[in-house]
Enzyme design. Structure first.
Site, PDB file in Angstrom:
ATOM      1  N   ASP A 197       0.847  -1.193   0.000  1.00 50.60           N
ATOM      2  CA  ASP A 197       0.000   0.000   0.000  1.00 50.60           C
ATOM      3  C   ASP A 197       0.884   1.245   0.000  1.00 50.60           C
ATOM      4  OD1 ASP A 197      -1.661   2.128   0.338  1.00 50.60           O
ATOM      5  OD2 ASP A 197      -2.833   1.254   1.961  1.00 50.60           O
ATOM      6  N   HIS A 202       0.573   8.070   3.635  1.00 52.83           N
ATOM      7  CA  HIS A 202       1.323   7.479   4.745  1.00 52.83           C
ATOM      8  C   HIS A 202       2.812   7.828   4.728  1.00 52.83           C
ATOM      9  CE1 HIS A 202      -2.388   5.326   5.236  1.00 52.83           C
ATOM     10  NE2 HIS A 202      -2.281   4.841   4.017  1.00 52.83           N
TER      11      HIS A 202
HETATM   12  C1  LIG Z   1      -8.393  -2.726  -0.666  1.00 53.47           C
HETATM   13  C2  LIG Z   1      -8.508  -1.813   0.509  1.00 53.47           C
HETATM   14  C3  LIG Z   1      -8.620  -0.376   0.122  1.00 53.47           C
HETATM   15  C4  LIG Z   1      -8.419   0.506   1.290  1.00 53.47           C
HETATM   16  C5  LIG Z   1      -8.388   1.991   0.897  1.00 53.47           C
HETATM   17  C6  LIG Z   1      -7.681   2.807   1.921  1.00 53.47           C
HETATM   18  C7  LIG Z   1      -6.218   3.020   1.594  1.00 53.47           C
HETATM   19  C8  LIG Z   1      -5.370   3.287   2.816  1.00 53.47           C
HETATM   20  O1  LIG Z   1      -4.040   3.558   2.398  1.00 53.47           O
HETATM   21  C9  LIG Z   1      -5.936   4.468   3.565  1.00 53.47           C
HETATM   22  C10 LIG Z   1      -5.734   4.390   5.010  1.00 53.47           C
HETATM   23  O2  LIG Z   1      -5.183   3.483   5.558  1.00 53.47           O
HETATM   24  S1  LIG Z   1      -6.407   5.703   5.917  1.00 53.47           S
HETATM   25  C11 LIG Z   1      -5.921   5.360   7.595  1.00 53.47           C
HETATM   26  C12 LIG Z   1      -6.888   4.495   8.306  1.00 53.47           C
HETATM   27  N1  LIG Z   1      -8.194   5.077   8.441  1.00 53.47           N
HETATM   28  C13 LIG Z   1      -8.432   6.109   9.249  1.00 53.47           C
HETATM   29  O3  LIG Z   1      -7.536   6.618   9.886  1.00 53.47           O
HETATM   30  C14 LIG Z   1      -9.844   6.611   9.355  1.00 53.47           C
HETATM   31  C15 LIG Z   1     -10.178   6.890  10.782  1.00 53.47           C
HETATM   32  N2  LIG Z   1     -11.577   7.303  10.927  1.00 53.47           N
HETATM   33  C16 LIG Z   1     -11.958   8.574  10.805  1.00 53.47           C
HETATM   34  O4  LIG Z   1     -11.146   9.464  10.588  1.00 53.47           O
HETATM   35  C17 LIG Z   1     -13.431   8.874  10.950  1.00 53.47           C
HETATM   36  O5  LIG Z   1     -14.034   7.862  11.714  1.00 53.47           O
HETATM   37  C18 LIG Z   1     -14.180   8.960   9.576  1.00 53.47           C
HETATM   38  C19 LIG Z   1     -13.594  10.146   8.775  1.00 53.47           C
HETATM   39  C20 LIG Z   1     -14.042   7.662   8.780  1.00 53.47           C
HETATM   40  C21 LIG Z   1     -15.647   9.202   9.847  1.00 53.47           C
HETATM   41  O6  LIG Z   1     -15.773  10.291  10.705  1.00 53.47           O
HETATM   42  P1  LIG Z   1     -16.904  11.396  10.457  1.00 53.47           P
HETATM   43  O7  LIG Z   1     -16.745  12.025   9.119  1.00 53.47           O
HETATM   44  O8  LIG Z   1     -16.877  12.273  11.662  1.00 53.47           O
HETATM   45  O9  LIG Z   1     -18.165  10.505  10.372  1.00 53.47           O
HETATM   46  P2  LIG Z   1     -19.459  10.560  11.279  1.00 53.47           P
HETATM   47  O10 LIG Z   1     -20.021  11.945  11.230  1.00 53.47           O
HETATM   48  O11 LIG Z   1     -19.166   9.930  12.602  1.00 53.47           O
HETATM   49  O12 LIG Z   1     -20.424   9.583  10.493  1.00 53.47           O
HETATM   50  C22 LIG Z   1     -20.893   9.898   9.186  1.00 53.47           C
HETATM   51  C23 LIG Z   1     -21.536   8.668   8.604  1.00 53.47           C
HETATM   52  O13 LIG Z   1     -20.508   7.730   8.222  1.00 53.47           O
HETATM   53  C24 LIG Z   1     -20.626   6.519   8.975  1.00 53.47           C
HETATM   54  N3  LIG Z   1     -19.273   6.133   9.378  1.00 53.47           N
HETATM   55  C25 LIG Z   1     -18.508   6.755  10.311  1.00 53.47           C
HETATM   56  N4  LIG Z   1     -17.318   6.134  10.406  1.00 53.47           N
HETATM   57  C26 LIG Z   1     -17.325   5.110   9.531  1.00 53.47           C
HETATM   58  C27 LIG Z   1     -16.375   4.108   9.193  1.00 53.47           C
HETATM   59  N5  LIG Z   1     -15.186   4.049   9.794  1.00 53.47           N
HETATM   60  N6  LIG Z   1     -16.710   3.217   8.237  1.00 53.47           N
HETATM   61  C28 LIG Z   1     -17.926   3.259   7.634  1.00 53.47           C
HETATM   62  N7  LIG Z   1     -18.879   4.193   7.937  1.00 53.47           N
HETATM   63  C29 LIG Z   1     -18.567   5.104   8.861  1.00 53.47           C
HETATM   64  C30 LIG Z   1     -21.506   6.856  10.164  1.00 53.47           C
HETATM   65  O14 LIG Z   1     -22.244   5.734  10.633  1.00 53.47           O
HETATM   66  C31 LIG Z   1     -22.409   7.934   9.602  1.00 53.47           C
HETATM   67  O15 LIG Z   1     -23.443   7.324   8.839  1.00 53.47           O
HETATM   68  P3  LIG Z   1     -24.935   7.228   9.469  1.00 53.47           P
HETATM   69  O16 LIG Z   1     -25.363   8.644   9.681  1.00 53.47           O
HETATM   70  O17 LIG Z   1     -25.708   6.510   8.442  1.00 53.47           O
HETATM   71  O18 LIG Z   1     -24.805   6.473  10.762  1.00 53.47           O
END
Ligand SMILES: CCCCCCC[C@@H](O)CC(=O)SCCNC(=O)CCNC(=O)[C@H](O)C(C)(C)COP(=O)(O)OP(=O)(O)OC[C@H]1O[C@@H](n2cnc3c(N)ncnc32)[C@H](O)[C@@H]1OP(=O)(O)O
Length: 299
Positions: A197, A202
């Site tokens: 990746d 990163h």
């Molecule tokens: C093959 C594989 C391919 C992979 C591709 C990726 C490539 C990689 O190189 C990339 C990475 O590794 S990125 C690093 C790892 N990930 C992160 O650090 C993300 C951490 N999470 C966040 O920042 C927030 O939770 C965030 C931003 C995710 C959400 O926070 P908010 O915007 O504040 O969301 P919120 O207002 O709480 O909710 C909005 C709606 O979204 C749903 N939701 C929240 N978190 C979710 C999550 N983690 N996954 C799925 N859905 C999620 C909520 O339920 C909400 O929807 P609803 O209103 O319907 O309930």
């Protein structure tokens, strides 16, 4: 439209022949922080060819599926800015123990596209099988900020209700059975990315700033792997083959150089198996959530 849900869902599965060697497994293990201390017999199983076993989360990188993570996001109907993409969650089911060397066919397709209004969530399902049958099934949830709003299905909510007695939403009730503070190396993401990746989020400070972060963030799947390793080492007597399935939600970013506090709840036994629940927080940022809704089913 950058995401065309109907087109993405109708696209035929993408198939790739993948293979891996003990060196790939060792590199992955180092990428999630294995090998400290270097001469510990438990760690040598992650690092030394003659004793090597395979942590099941290796499945998430096995075979360097061309063309890597960026390829996963260039499926038909998906045309998004990588700087808006975050890994939202990951689930893995292991059908058989992973061999240290293998070849398999990986078949991937988008199985759901959810419209969160100000974001979209793509679900990418991959099944891997070799000549002896299914090896693993994985599901990645890909969170794309700034997409959504087309009036599509909102899908399941990731905001878990707090069980009674729990400190916060998604935290199991009661005191954890194990708490581990895990320092993450400053160069951990640079090592981890060599397993496939190479998302600049990163490694490249300019790209990370463009994506809205003060500096490069740790791969979600690196935290995912190091957490599973802690479960295996602390609650499964180091026996990787006892992991049946593993799911986690990426609740917040982690940065290289931070200390991750891993809390585990569960008492899996060799006879009856069992469930382990976990949370991961970032110690230096007031225990900001990193992993939530984390469940390992064990044999
Ligand atoms: C093959 C594989 C391919 C992979 C591709 C990726 C490539 C990689 O190189 C990339 C990475 O590794 S990125 C690093 C790892 N990930 C992160 O650090 C993300 C951490 N999470 C966040 O920042 C927030 O939770 C965030 C931003 C995710 C959400 O926070 P908010 O915007 O504040 O969301 P919120 O207002 O709480 O909710 C909005 C709606 O979204 C749903 N939701 C929240 N978190 C979710 C999550 N983690 N996954 C799925 N859905 C999620 C909520 O339920 C909400 O929807 P609803 O209103 O319907 O309930």
């Amino acid at each position: 439209m950058p995401i065309d849900a109907a087109k993405a869902l109708a696209a035929p599965p993408r198939t790739a022949e993948i293979s891996w060697t003990p060196k790939d497994v060792q590199l992955y293990h180092l990428g999630i922080g294995a090998g400290v201390p270097a001469t510990d017999p438990g760690e040598l199983r992650y690092t030394l060819e003659s004793r090597l076993h395979v942590l099941p989360s290796f499945a998430t990188v096995a075979g360097d599926r061309p063309p890597g993570v960026i390829g996963a996001l260039s499926m038909p109907g998906v045309d998004v800015d990588l700087a808006r993409v975050l890994h939202g969650g990951q689930a893995l089911t292991v059908h058989r123990p992973l061999p240290v060397r293998g070849t398999a066919t990986a078949t991937a397709r988008i199985t759901a596209v959810y419209d969160k209004g100000t974001a979209a969530v793509l679900v990418l399902r991959t099944e891997a099988a070799d000549a002896d049958g299914p090896l693993w099934t994985e599901e990645a949830r890909i969170f794309v900020r700034g997409e959504g709003g087309w009036g599509g299905d909102r899908g399941p909510s990731a905001r878990t209700a707090a069980p009674s007695g729990a400190a916060s939403a998604g935290t199991p009730a009661g005191e954890p059975d194990v708490t581990v503070d895990r320092p993450v190396r400053e160069d951990q993401a640079l090592l981890y990315r060599l397993s496939g990746d190479d998302n600049p989020l990163h490694a490249d400070p300019d790209f990370a700033r463009r994506a809205g972060f003060e500096r490069p963030v740790l791969h979600g799947l690196c935290t995912y792997g190091l957490t599973l390793k802690t479960v295996v080492d602390r609650l499964l007597a180091g026996e990787v083959t006892r992991v049946r399935s593993y799911a986690a939600r990426f609740a917040g970013v982690a940065y290289p150089g931070e200390t991750l506090r891993i809390r585990l709840w569960g008492h899996p036994s060799r006879q009856g198996g069992g469930t382990v629940r976990a949370t991961v927080t970032a110690v230096e940022r007031g225990e900001a959530p990193v992993l939530a809704d984390t469940v390992v089913e064990c044999g």
